[in-house]
Design an enzyme around this catalytic site. Structure first.
Site, PDB file in Angstrom:
ATOM      1  N   ARG A  20       0.931  -1.080   0.017  1.00  0.00           N
ATOM      2  CA  ARG A  20      -0.059   0.063   0.375  1.00  0.00           C
ATOM      3  C   ARG A  20       0.474   1.089   0.570  1.00  0.00           C
ATOM      4  O   ARG A  20       0.125   2.580   0.077  1.00  0.00           O
ATOM      5  CB  ARG A  20      -0.831  -0.643   0.884  1.00  0.00           C
ATOM      6  N   GLY A  72      -5.873  -7.886  14.906  1.00  0.00           N
ATOM      7  CA  GLY A  72      -6.017  -9.263  16.221  1.00  0.00           C
ATOM      8  C   GLY A  72      -6.660  -8.624  17.591  1.00  0.00           C
ATOM      9  O   GLY A  72      -5.905  -7.942  17.772  1.00  0.00           O
TER      10      GLY A  72
END
Ligand code: UD1
Ligand code: CA
Length: 453
Positions: A15, A136
């Site tokens: 990205r 997470g």
């Protein structure tokens, strides 16, 4: 405690859309990986292994002189697989600390707390996030014990609602990791070997896990895009600006200062907008820096004023000097107290004596200028013959008329005067006047040419 640090830096950083490996992109003028290495080194005597992959050669080259080892992860099969590449570097009985090359603002103190919580089993660094998307999630039981980390892509709706997330940073006894990592499975949504699965393993072996909550989300934020890089940059600059103001520095606008190195300021320093500081810069008491200045590796003594749009690099400036506006002090410039360098003046390897002035439109290079010298507008030291550089020496109290060329090597004696527009090629002795220009002729009755019909 023996500490082996593993820094993950193999990812592509898609990205960023860059040819440069992500971890080499800078924050505050230092590559992100450099910041992480530095935070690790401040822990004391640590052994650092950097896991590289994408752009491995560039990363190796950039940190060739750092005290780190590299291991290559040729295929990026997940964070667990990445740490496993460093197992051969683990020392017996060591605690392993896993850091990320793209989490650049992590603080040594936080790492210390994590390490002290990891002597028996893994300790993970977590953080509360208003928007936990992409991270997470930390799953705890009703008594608050950590049970597992569930990656976003593997999480159900209840788990997705958890706002405590894994920063990725973890410490654990090295022998446990060395046993567990080779046994990880990649049976999950991403088909990756997750480092985070060691948490469940530790719980199931009843070794347990400690969760350490980071106070500041910024400290554990990762950089994945140019926009995040810019956010981190501003956040770092904000904290530096605040620290300067708390130490008594006036910043005309704390949002418009960039420190890409270290800036040390004595009392009552004032800095106008849009200034950039690079390398090591020291400003003495009462120094004022005008808008749009760039200062790199320089020391400015008390009371000096730098006016707008000036550039100072590898220079030493004495007390109560004036520099600019629009001045450029290049490497090797030394200004004695009270010297004045005015607009559109460039200096390089030049010593300018006490109270001497170079006020306008001049180039002074490879020069030694004495005290109380006045150098007129448009004076050039011709220091380069196309092959070699030569020196110009100007004695105390000399006066150099405007638009003079001093062809080096050449010496101008104490108190000597140079007539304006002179090209000086020979030594001028003390108190002499040297004039070296075409003699003026006035022609009376001169007729201008007339246009032919
Ligand atoms: C990881 C964590 C997640 C955590 C998040 C924090 C795992 C499985 N998940 O997820 O719990 O919330 O970080 O940012 O660990 N890397 C390698 N080799 C690999 C894979 C990754 O070196 O094979 C490096 C990457 O360059 C990157 C870091 O490890 O610097 C994290 O990898 P990434 O894939 O971004 O992890 P996340 O999916 O964000
Ligand atoms: Ca991933």
């Amino acid at each position: 405690m023996t500490i082996d640090v593993v820094i993950l830096a193999a990812g592509k950083g898609t990205r960023m859309r860059s040819d440069l490996p992500k971890v080499l992109h800078p924050i505050g003028g230092v590559p992100m990986l450099g910041r992480v290495i530095e935070a690790a080194q401040q822990l004391g005597d640590v052994k650092i292994t950097v896991v590289i992959g994408h752009g491995a050669e560039l990363v190796r080259e950039r940190f060739a002189s750092s005290d780190v080892q590299f291991v290559e992860q040729t295929e990026q099969l997940g964070t667990g697989h990445a740490v496993a590449q460093a197992i051969p570097n683990f020392r017996a009985g060591a605690t392993v600390l896993v850091l990320y090359g793209d989490v650049p603002l992590v603080k040594t103190g936080t790492l210390q707390s994590l390490l002290s919580a990891s002597d028996k089993g893994p300790a993970l660094l977590s953080v509360e996030m208003a928007n936990p998307a992409g991270y997470g999630r930390i799953v705890r039981d009703e008594t608050g014990r950590v049970l597992a980390i569930v990656e976003e892509k593997d999480a159900d709706a209840d788990t997705l609602a958890i706002r405590e997330v894994n920063t990725g940073i973890l410490a654990a006894p090295g022998d446990l990791l060395a046993n567990w990592l080779p046994e990880l499975s990649n049976d999950n949504a991403q088909g990756e070997y997750y480092l985070t699965d060691v948490i469940e393993r530790s719980v199931s072996e009843e070794i347990g896990v400690t969760g350490v909550l980071a106070g500041d989300p910024l400290e554990v934020a990762g950089v994945n895009s140019r926009a995040q890089q810019a956010q981190m940059e501003r956040a770092l600059q904000d904290s530096r600006a605040l620290a300067l103001m708390n130490a008594g520095v006036t910043l005309l606008d704390p949002n418009r200062i960039d420190i890409r190195g270290t800036l040390e300021c004595d009392t009552d320093v004032a800095i106008d907008i849009n200034c950039v500081f690079e390398g090591e810069v020291k400003l003495g008491a009462g120094v004022q820096v005008g808008p749009n200045c760039m200062l790199k590796n320089c020391v400015l003594a008390a009371g000096t004023v730098v006016e707008a749009n000036s550039i100072i690099e590898d220079a030493v400036v004495g007390e109560a000097c004036t520099v600019g506006p629009f001045a450029r002090l290049r490497p090797g410039t030394e200004l004695a107290n009270g010297a004045k360098i005015g607009n559109f003046v460039e200096t390089k390897k030049a010593k300018i004596g006490l109270g001497s002035k170079v006020n306008h439109l001049s180039y002074i290079g490879d020069a030694e200028v004495g005290e109380g010298v006045n150098i007129g507008a448009g004076t050039i030291t011709c220091n380069y013959d196309g092959v070699n550089k030569s020196k110009t020496i100007i004695g105390d109290g000399a006066f150099i008329g405007s638009n003079s060329s001093l062809v080096a090597p050449v010496a101008i004696g104490t108190g000597a005067t140079i007539g304006a527009g002179s090209t000086i090629t020979r030594e001028v002795s003390a108190d002499e006047l040297a004039v070296a220009r075409g003699k003026q002729r006035n022609i009376s009755g001169w007729q201008r040419p007339i246009k032919k019909s």
